[in-house]
Motif scaffolding. Structure first.
Motif, short mmCIF file in Angstrom:
data_model
loop_
_atom_site.label_atom_id
_atom_site.label_comp_id
_atom_site.label_asym_id
_atom_site.label_seq_id
_atom_site.Cartn_x
_atom_site.Cartn_y
_atom_site.Cartn_z
N UNK A 172 0.82 -1.21 0.00
CA UNK A 172 0.00 0.00 0.00
C UNK A 172 0.85 1.26 0.00
N UNK A 173 1.93 1.26 0.79
CA UNK A 173 2.73 2.47 0.89
C UNK A 173 3.71 2.63 -0.24
N UNK A 174 4.14 1.54 -0.84
CA UNK A 174 5.13 1.62 -1.91
C UNK A 174 4.45 1.95 -3.23
N UNK A 175 3.50 1.09 -3.58
CA UNK A 175 2.87 1.22 -4.90
C UNK A 175 1.75 2.25 -4.87
N UNK A 176 1.17 2.45 -3.70
CA UNK A 176 0.08 3.42 -3.60
C UNK A 176 -1.19 2.81 -4.17
N UNK A 177 -2.00 3.65 -4.80
CA UNK A 177 -3.26 3.16 -5.35
C UNK A 177 -3.73 4.12 -6.42
N UNK A 178 -4.73 3.69 -7.15
CA UNK A 178 -5.31 4.56 -8.16
C UNK A 178 -6.72 4.94 -7.73
N UNK A 179 -7.23 5.95 -8.37
CA UNK A 179 -8.60 6.37 -8.09
C UNK A 179 -9.10 7.20 -9.25
N UNK A 180 -10.40 7.47 -9.28
CA UNK A 180 -10.93 8.28 -10.37
C UNK A 180 -10.36 9.70 -10.34
N UNK A 181 -10.21 10.26 -11.51
CA UNK A 181 -9.67 11.60 -11.64
C UNK A 181 -10.56 12.60 -10.92
N UNK A 182 -9.96 13.46 -10.14
CA UNK A 182 -10.76 14.47 -9.44
C UNK A 182 -10.57 15.81 -10.11
N UNK A 183 -11.44 16.73 -9.74
CA UNK A 183 -11.34 18.09 -10.25
C UNK A 183 -9.95 18.66 -9.98
N UNK A 184 -9.44 18.34 -8.81
CA UNK A 184 -8.15 18.88 -8.41
C UNK A 184 -7.04 18.34 -9.30
N UNK A 185 -7.14 17.05 -9.61
CA UNK A 185 -6.14 16.46 -10.50
C UNK A 185 -6.11 17.20 -11.83
N UNK A 186 -7.31 17.52 -12.32
CA UNK A 186 -7.39 18.17 -13.62
C UNK A 186 -6.80 19.57 -13.56
N UNK A 187 -7.10 20.26 -12.45
CA UNK A 187 -6.62 21.63 -12.32
C UNK A 187 -5.11 21.66 -12.16
N UNK A 188 -4.57 20.60 -11.54
CA UNK A 188 -3.15 20.58 -11.25
C UNK A 188 -2.32 20.53 -12.53
N UNK A 189 -2.93 20.09 -13.63
CA UNK A 189 -2.16 19.95 -14.86
C UNK A 189 -2.49 21.06 -15.83
N UNK A 190 -1.44 21.51 -16.48
CA UNK A 190 -1.63 22.63 -17.36
C UNK A 190 -2.38 22.20 -18.62
N UNK A 191 -1.98 21.05 -19.12
CA UNK A 191 -2.55 20.58 -20.38
C UNK A 191 -2.95 19.13 -20.21
N UNK A 192 -4.08 18.89 -19.52
CA UNK A 192 -4.36 17.51 -19.13
C UNK A 192 -4.59 16.59 -20.33
N UNK A 193 -4.09 15.39 -20.18
CA UNK A 193 -4.33 14.32 -21.14
C UNK A 193 -5.84 14.19 -21.30
N UNK A 194 -6.32 14.16 -22.55
CA UNK A 194 -7.78 14.04 -22.74
C UNK A 194 -8.37 12.79 -22.09
#
Lengths: 651, 379
Positions: A172-194
């Motif tokens: 859990x701590x090494x690999x982490x986990x995935x989750x659905x894209x959040x609004x924040x994730x989108x805002x964090x990127x300048x040119x988000x992958x479609x």
């Protein structure tokens, strides 16, 4: 009269003809306008309108790529993609949605709330939009729906991909986990992958999943489809397959990792094991852990608050994010610095009366009675504080800090993991910069035994030990190969410390673990092929007040858990040909030699023996106790797992 | 000229009349209808049964009616004018009182065997009535105010009845058809100038009344005007029809996308593609060449009617022919202006091409009267 009428009639007819021709002329003009307008629209502006028509008709949809899988160094699956079965319903095919749902309820478990939700959504959406009725259903339920298909119009079982971590808590701590894209994730990127715009698209939220998102995600494929006016797909025009994400192979051994996790049990602790020859991280464990699969599925509020409310902080990755006073394990650095500075050699001695006086202040040794005359081996072996107080005075903090940095302390090591701390390797300039205060001699005295300002993560401590053991400036490495391509590494350069000094300190650590009466003696390894050399540390987390001291310092186990000392131990083995270094921190565990040292020993034996620690390597008196303890470890059954998911390759 | 004055020898009689029908006109009408069948087959996605086949059957019936009407002497139709007008007015009143609600307006009357739109019938009846009126009226009196007022009343009565349905499009077509008959009958220019001036004034007042308590038109009618002036202001709402129609039309290019290849119509972007907006399908699939050809066919129908009318000695015959030609012209003219974005969207179908039974029947009957005038003209 008739003739007059006839003449009148002629005149009238002529007028009618004239007017009819005028009307015909006007009509011709209108027809000409219509023709001109047609020409203008269809010929002059045709390209523009044709483009608009294409935009109307063609819609581009993305095909999500398969996410790269993550394997351990032996090809065991750590993070894979699971077929995710779900049931969808399409209103226009179902007819009476309510009726069909109630029939479906007899086939698979479905609550009345689910039915209400689906009906509600079905009313709002267009008739052809599929609505998810049940997600992540079992294969059995899926099969049941498929067999009952004739009586369930509009209901379709669907297969999607979702992340799964078969070793749940281990990574859990090494690999982490995935989750659905959040609004924040989108805002964090300048040119988000479609791709990120796809509903429910999963991206890394922590650990390797986040930091190697670049290679894991892969590239989207595209599908050009023809849609009609209400958006329904009529046909696929063409399709460009995407590129699946690259598979990662980590340096970590999943079985060792699992052993370490089990060994830490319910402690709040961290262990880092590193291959001293090349810096490969063999285990990075932080306990307690959590199940990353919960996060992938969307963790419930209850589960989440249980995690955040736990005082053992399961969500924190203590191995790389925890910064602890290294305590006596830091004496390795102080000793090396003193040797480098030439203020001591292996035989020079210091007298320990149980305290050290400087500037009218008394700094106590942990042993109130004092250690008497000690050389380097003795000082490390008994972990005498006064010896290091004394030599640090003669070396000075700046040189100690310099050596500490050479050993890997006080710097952020670049690993694809979240929240890696830099730790603190203080010197005069650092204190001035951080506190605007002069460095004091007392600070050096505290720092010499790894207290005061010094902070290090278990990762840094393991690296320090590894560098000491190998004599090379090894760099930690977590990703071994990307898509089967070995990540190129350079041979680590020799450490900028004379090998003879390193040998002296290693010998001191050998003494710690193998000489009767020394701090680590009870956790020795008796198998000469795997002899351990180590150093314990007990880091104080409270200030002992004068009042407390007057009453007599209370022993650790009488204190509340959160105020007890941290137990630390660093060690490497085999002593004469070092292969593996391990660092362990047990938060509020008590004494390093009694709590952390046995853990390090077990982990070293587990790695070096390639299987369960051999009982023969333990001192005879401890064997029966250890046999029971080892047999009770809640280890994962990898053999059974291999049958299900362990095969390398893509599903 | 009364029927007694017909020189029987020169007017064909019996089955021989068939040879004297205006066959060129019949050919033109059939061609236009055939374009309609093709387009209805195309917009139904290659299915003949949806629209094309019923339309062909109705054409067969309509063509028979046209020939039968054409063989009946024109004087009979003149004598029937008053009756036709009264029946049409009666039906309009009936539809207003108890008509079937369709598309938000009371337009249809269910006669049991056919859904009838009395306003269609009125277009013919009004033209016949006015033609008969001027045939009866001494030509010297046509411009006298009292004798002008009477036909204006004859026009305004059905216009008012149609307006309350409400059906602005048909009301305008009725006024247009009636005005053309009056114009051809020789009513003085001055009256037309006054009416046009008054009309312009009325438009101004109507536009100004918007939003006030005495608002003269329905909100949806104002909306249509807005949309007409700027379709892009509401591309998915009221402007959707016209925007998509223009895209379909414009994307046809020179030769079009080919039969059955029109994406705008096949993918349902086009609204009312089988009725009011069928011309855009023609334009999209057959391009400028196809659309222009259809336009020329329509123009030729008008030209044949006018050339037939000006050769007639009988006042009723020539006026009724001109009136029917003008009504027909207004139908396709307004429809085309509408789909090309040159006129507001008023629900006017493309004559003979748009799907719709009663409209085609009425039109073919009207052309039957034109045929009758042609066959029974004095030679």
């Amino acid at each position: 009269m008739k003739r007059i009428a006839h003449r009148d009639s002629d005149e009238t007819t002529r007028r009618t003809t004239r007017r009819a021709l005028i009307m015909g002329g006007a009509m011709s003009a209108v027809v000409a306008v219509l023709g001109a307008r047609l020409r203008y629209m269809q010929v002059d502006q045709a390209d523009q309108y044709r483009l608009l028509a294409e935009e109307n008709r063609v819609s581009i949809r993305l095909i999500p790529p398969n996410r790269g899988q993550i394997f351990d160094r032996n090809g065991r699956l750590i993070a894979g993609n699971e077929q995710n079965y779900r049931i969808i319903i399409t209103r226009e095919d179902a007819g009476d949605v309510n009726d069909v749902l109630h029939r479906l309820q007899r086939v698979i478990p479905l609550s009345d709330e689910d039915i209400a939700r689906v009906e509600d959504e079905a009313k709002k959406r267009s008739a052809f939009v599929p609505i998810i009725v049940a997600d992540r259903i079992s294969w059995d339920d899926m099969a049941r729906v498929a067999t009952n298909a004739p009586s369930l119009p509009g209901v379709t079982p669907e297969v999607g991909q979702s992340r799964i971590y078969p070793l749940d808590t281990d990574f859990a701590h090494v690999v982490g986990y995935v989750g659905p894209v959040s609004e924040r994730d989108l805002k964090a990127q300048e040119n988000p992958d479609p791709l990120l715009q796809i509903p429910q698209f999963q991206i890394g939220k922590a650990g390797v999943e986040t930091w190697r998102e670049d290679v894991l995600r892969g590239e989207a494929g595209t599908r050009r489809i023809e849609v009609n006016a209400v958006g329904r797909i009529m046909r696929e025009l063409d399709r460009v397959e995407g590129q699946a994400g690259a598979d990662l192979t980590l340096t970590i051994d999943a079985e060792v990792q699992n052993f370490v996790n089990a060994r830490l049990g319910g402690e709040s602790a961290a262990v880092v094991a590193i291959d001293v020859t090349n810096g490969d991280l063999l285990a990075i464990s932080s306990a307690p852990s959590f199940n990353p699969n919960l996060f992938v599925r969307g963790i419930s509020y209850k589960d989440y608050s249980a995690l955040t409310g736990n005082d053992h902080r399961p969500l924190a990755n203590k191995a790389v994010s925890g910064a602890y006073p290294p305590g006596s394990t830091f004496k390795i650095v102080t000793a090396l610095a003193a040797l480098e500075a030439g203020v001591i050699d292996a035989d020079s001695t210091v007298y320990c009366p149980g305290y050290y006086e400087y500037g009218g202040r008394r700094f106590h040794c942990w042993s109130r009675g004092g250690h008497g005359h000690l050389n380097l081996d003795g000082a490390l072996g008994r972990s005498c504080d006064v010896y290091f107080y004394d030599v640090s005075q003669r070396v000075g903090i700046d040189k100690i800090a310099e050596t500490g940095r050479k050993m890997g302390l006080g710097q952020r090591h670049d690993l694809p993991m979240s929240a890696i701390v830099e730790g603190v390797m203080p010197d005069k300039a650092w204190k001035m910069a951080s506190y605007s205060q002069e460095w004091r001699i007392g600070d050096t005295i505290n720092a010499s035994i790894g207290q005061g300002y010094v902070l290090a993560s278990p990762l840094q401590l393991a690296l320090m030990t590894g560098r000491l053991a190998s004599g090379r400036a090894i760099v930690p490495r977590l990703v071994r190969a990307i898509d089967g391509q070995e990540v190129a590494t350079e041979e680590a350069p020799a450490l900028d410390i004379p090998p003879s000094f390193l040998r002296m300190v290693r010998h001191g650590m050998f003494t710690v673990s193998n000489k009767l009466g020394m701090t680590g003696y009870s956790s020795r390894i008796v198998d000469s092929a795997m002899t351990m050399a180590g150093k314990s540390g007990t880091a104080q987390v409270r200030n002992i007040t004068a009042a407390e001291r007057a009453r007599g310092v209370i022993s650790n186990d009488q204190l509340p858990w959160a105020r007890r000392d941290h137990a630390l131990f660093v060690g490497f083995a085999p002593y004469d040909n070092p292969k593996v270094a391990v660092a362990c921190v047990v938060e509020h565990g008590g004494g390093g030699s009694t709590v952390a040292a046995p853990i390090v020993r077990d982990v070293l034996l587990r790695i070096l023996s390639g299987g369960m620690p051999p009982l023969a390597a333990y001192p005879e008196s401890q064997r029966s106790r250890i046999e029971t303890a080892l047999s009770e470890l809640p280890l994962r059954d990898f053999a059974a797992l291999a049958g299900a998911t362990g095969v390398r390759g893509r599903a | 000229m009364s029927f007694l004055e017909y020189r029987i020898q020169t007017v064909p009689s019996g089955p021989r009349k068939l040879l004297y029908l205006n066959w060129a006109l019949i050919l033109l009408l059939t061609s236009v209808c055939a374009v309609g069948w093709l387009m209805l087959y195309s917009v139904a996605g290659g299915d003949i049964g949806t629209w094309a086949e019923p339309q062909m059957k109705r054409f067969a019936v309509g063509l028979s009616i046209m020939i039968i009407v054409g063989m009946v002497p024109i004087w009979f139709w003149r004598n029937m004018s008053g009756v036709a007008y009264l029946i049409a007015v009666g039906l309009l009143v009936a539809v207003d009182v108890m008509g079937h609600i369709g598309m938000g307006a009371q337009r249809w009357l269910n006669l049991g065997f056919i859904m009838l739109q009395p306003s269609e019938l009125m277009k013919i009846a009004l033209v016949m009535m006015l033609a008969a009126y001027y045939d009866w009226l001494d030509p010297k009196k046509v411009s006298r105010p009292l004798w002008v007022l009477l036909p204006v009343g004859l026009i305004l009565l059905p216009v008012a009845l149609v307006m309350v349905q409400p059906d602005l499009g048909t009301a305008i077509l009725l006024m247009g058809g009636g005005a053309v008959v009056m114009f051809c009958a020789g009513v003085s220019w001055i009256y037309f100038a006054v009416v046009i001036g008054a009309g312009a004034g009325l438009v101004t007042v109507v536009l100004m009344s918007r939003g006030t308590p005495w608002q003269l038109l329905h909100d949806y009618q104002y909306k249509r005007i807005d949309t007409f002036l700027d379709p892009s202001s509401d591309p998915l709402g009221a402007g959707y029809h016209i925007t998509q129609a223009k895209i379909a039309l414009g994307s046809g290019g020179w030769t079009g996308r080919g039969f059955m290849q029109g994406t705008q119509s096949r993918l349902n972007f086009l609204p009312e593609k089988h009725t009011d907006f069928i011309f855009t399908v023609v334009a999209e699939e057959f391009g400028f060449i196809g659309a222009c050809s259809l336009l020329i066919l329509y123009a030729l129908i008008i030209a044949f009617c006018i050339s037939s009318a000006v050769r007639m000695k009988d006042r009723f015959a020539s006026l009724v022919t001109l009136g029917i030609a003008a009504s027909f012209f207004f139908l396709f003219g307004v429809n085309m202006l509408m789909v090309m974005g040159l006129a507001p969207v008023v629900g006017v179908p493309l004559p003979l091409v748009s799907y719709g039974g009663s409209a085609m029947m009425v039109l073919l009957t009207a052309f039957g009267i034109v045929q009758s005038a042609h066959v029974h003209r004095a030679r």
